[in-house]
Design an enzyme around this catalytic site. Sequence first.
Site, PDB file in Angstrom:
ATOM      1  CG  ASP A  29      -2.061   0.926   1.138  1.00 31.50           C
ATOM      2  OD1 ASP A  29      -3.118   0.532   1.210  1.00 31.50           O
ATOM      3  OD2 ASP A  29      -1.695   2.259   1.119  1.00 31.50           O
ATOM      4  CG  ASN A  86     -11.864  -0.739   4.467  1.00 29.31           C
ATOM      5  OD1 ASN A  86     -11.881  -1.195   5.543  1.00 29.31           O
ATOM      6  ND2 ASN A  86     -10.775  -0.036   4.088  1.00 29.31           N
ATOM      7  N   GLY A  92     -15.496   2.568   4.537  1.00 30.01           N
ATOM      8  CA  GLY A  92     -14.424   3.278   4.326  1.00 30.01           C
ATOM      9  C   GLY A  92     -13.643   2.797   2.962  1.00 30.01           C
ATOM     10  CD  GLN A  93     -14.863  -0.598  -2.158  1.00 35.93           C
ATOM     11  OE1 GLN A  93     -16.027  -0.897  -1.542  1.00 35.93           O
ATOM     12  NE2 GLN A  93     -14.190  -1.077  -3.117  1.00 35.93           N
ATOM     13  CG  HIS A  99      -8.820  -2.892  -1.886  1.00 37.88           C
ATOM     14  ND1 HIS A  99      -9.882  -2.302  -2.733  1.00 37.88           N
ATOM     15  CD2 HIS A  99      -8.478  -2.409  -0.756  1.00 37.88           C
ATOM     16  CE1 HIS A  99     -10.103  -1.159  -2.037  1.00 37.88           C
ATOM     17  NE2 HIS A  99      -9.390  -1.267  -0.842  1.00 37.88           N
ATOM     18  CG  HIS A 101      -6.800  -2.770   3.313  1.00 38.31           C
ATOM     19  ND1 HIS A 101      -6.091  -1.671   3.143  1.00 38.31           N
ATOM     20  CD2 HIS A 101      -8.161  -2.522   2.900  1.00 38.31           C
ATOM     21  CE1 HIS A 101      -6.838  -0.829   2.401  1.00 38.31           C
ATOM     22  NE2 HIS A 101      -8.005  -1.362   2.601  1.00 38.31           N
TER      23      HIS A 101
HETATM   24  P1  AMP Z   1      -9.762   1.329   0.902  1.00 35.93           P
HETATM   25  O1  AMP Z   1      -9.594   2.490   1.369  1.00 35.93           O
HETATM   26  O2  AMP Z   1     -10.105   0.216   1.418  1.00 35.93           O
HETATM   27  O3  AMP Z   1     -10.518   1.394  -0.576  1.00 35.93           O
HETATM   28  O4  AMP Z   1      -8.088   1.023   0.360  1.00 35.93           O
HETATM   29  C1  AMP Z   1      -7.709   1.854  -0.877  1.00 35.93           C
HETATM   30  C2  AMP Z   1      -5.986   1.660  -0.587  1.00 35.93           C
HETATM   31  O5  AMP Z   1      -5.416   1.907  -1.845  1.00 35.93           O
HETATM   32  C3  AMP Z   1      -5.718   2.645   0.328  1.00 35.93           C
HETATM   33  O6  AMP Z   1      -5.108   2.185   1.724  1.00 35.93           O
HETATM   34  C4  AMP Z   1      -4.529   3.378  -0.455  1.00 35.93           C
HETATM   35  O7  AMP Z   1      -3.331   3.810   0.432  1.00 35.93           O
HETATM   36  C5  AMP Z   1      -4.148   2.570  -1.573  1.00 35.93           C
HETATM   37  N1  AMP Z   1      -3.775   3.127  -2.787  1.00 35.93           N
HETATM   38  C6  AMP Z   1      -4.293   4.143  -3.569  1.00 35.93           C
HETATM   39  N2  AMP Z   1      -3.652   4.304  -4.517  1.00 35.93           N
HETATM   40  C7  AMP Z   1      -2.548   3.330  -4.649  1.00 35.93           C
HETATM   41  C8  AMP Z   1      -1.324   3.045  -5.337  1.00 35.93           C
HETATM   42  N3  AMP Z   1      -1.276   3.656  -6.653  1.00 35.93           N
HETATM   43  N4  AMP Z   1      -0.575   1.899  -5.080  1.00 35.93           N
HETATM   44  C9  AMP Z   1      -0.623   1.573  -3.704  1.00 35.93           C
HETATM   45  N5  AMP Z   1      -1.750   1.584  -2.821  1.00 35.93           N
HETATM   46  C10 AMP Z   1      -2.670   2.540  -3.438  1.00 35.93           C
END
Ligand code: AMP
Length: 113
Positions: A29, A86, A92-93, A99, A101
């Site tokens: 991440d 999420n 919190g998505q 995905h 985490h």
């Molecule tokens: P969510 O908030 O559950 O949708 O998680 C999305 C996640 O994607 C967050 O933790 C961001 O930090 C991560 N994220 C967004 N853009 C990137 C990227 N280019 N490379 C790696 N992680 C990313």
Amino acid sequence: MSTIFKKIIDKEIPAKVVYEDDVCLAFRDVNPQAPTHVLVIPKKEMRSLNEVSTQDKELLGHMLLKCGEIARSLGVAESGYRVVINTNNDGGQTVFHLHFHLLAGRPMTWPPG
Ligand code: AMP
């Protein structure tokens, strides 16, 4: 609509990949919330857990198995970790490509914020 994760799958933007196979990809991440913070995503485009169907059972099981394997390969399996999905606004998505985490490297609190 394509997301930033689709661009990572297609190698249009870089990512620190820790695991990849035909159906899923795992990468660090960009804004880690723990010393180890990896995202495990399906290569198939699915917006969220709300969009999965029984046809995706094998894929989802595969991704969960990979979470365990990745935790072992990164040396955090024994100390422990958390896998979080999420979903939509209250979950919190922020990126609408399913995905998992995988968070580790510090004690987690409960309940989550
Ligand atoms: P969510 O908030 O559950 O949708 O998680 C999305 C996640 O994607 C967050 O933790 C961001 O930090 C991560 N994220 C967004 N853009 C990137 C990227 N280019 N490379 C790696 N992680 C990313």
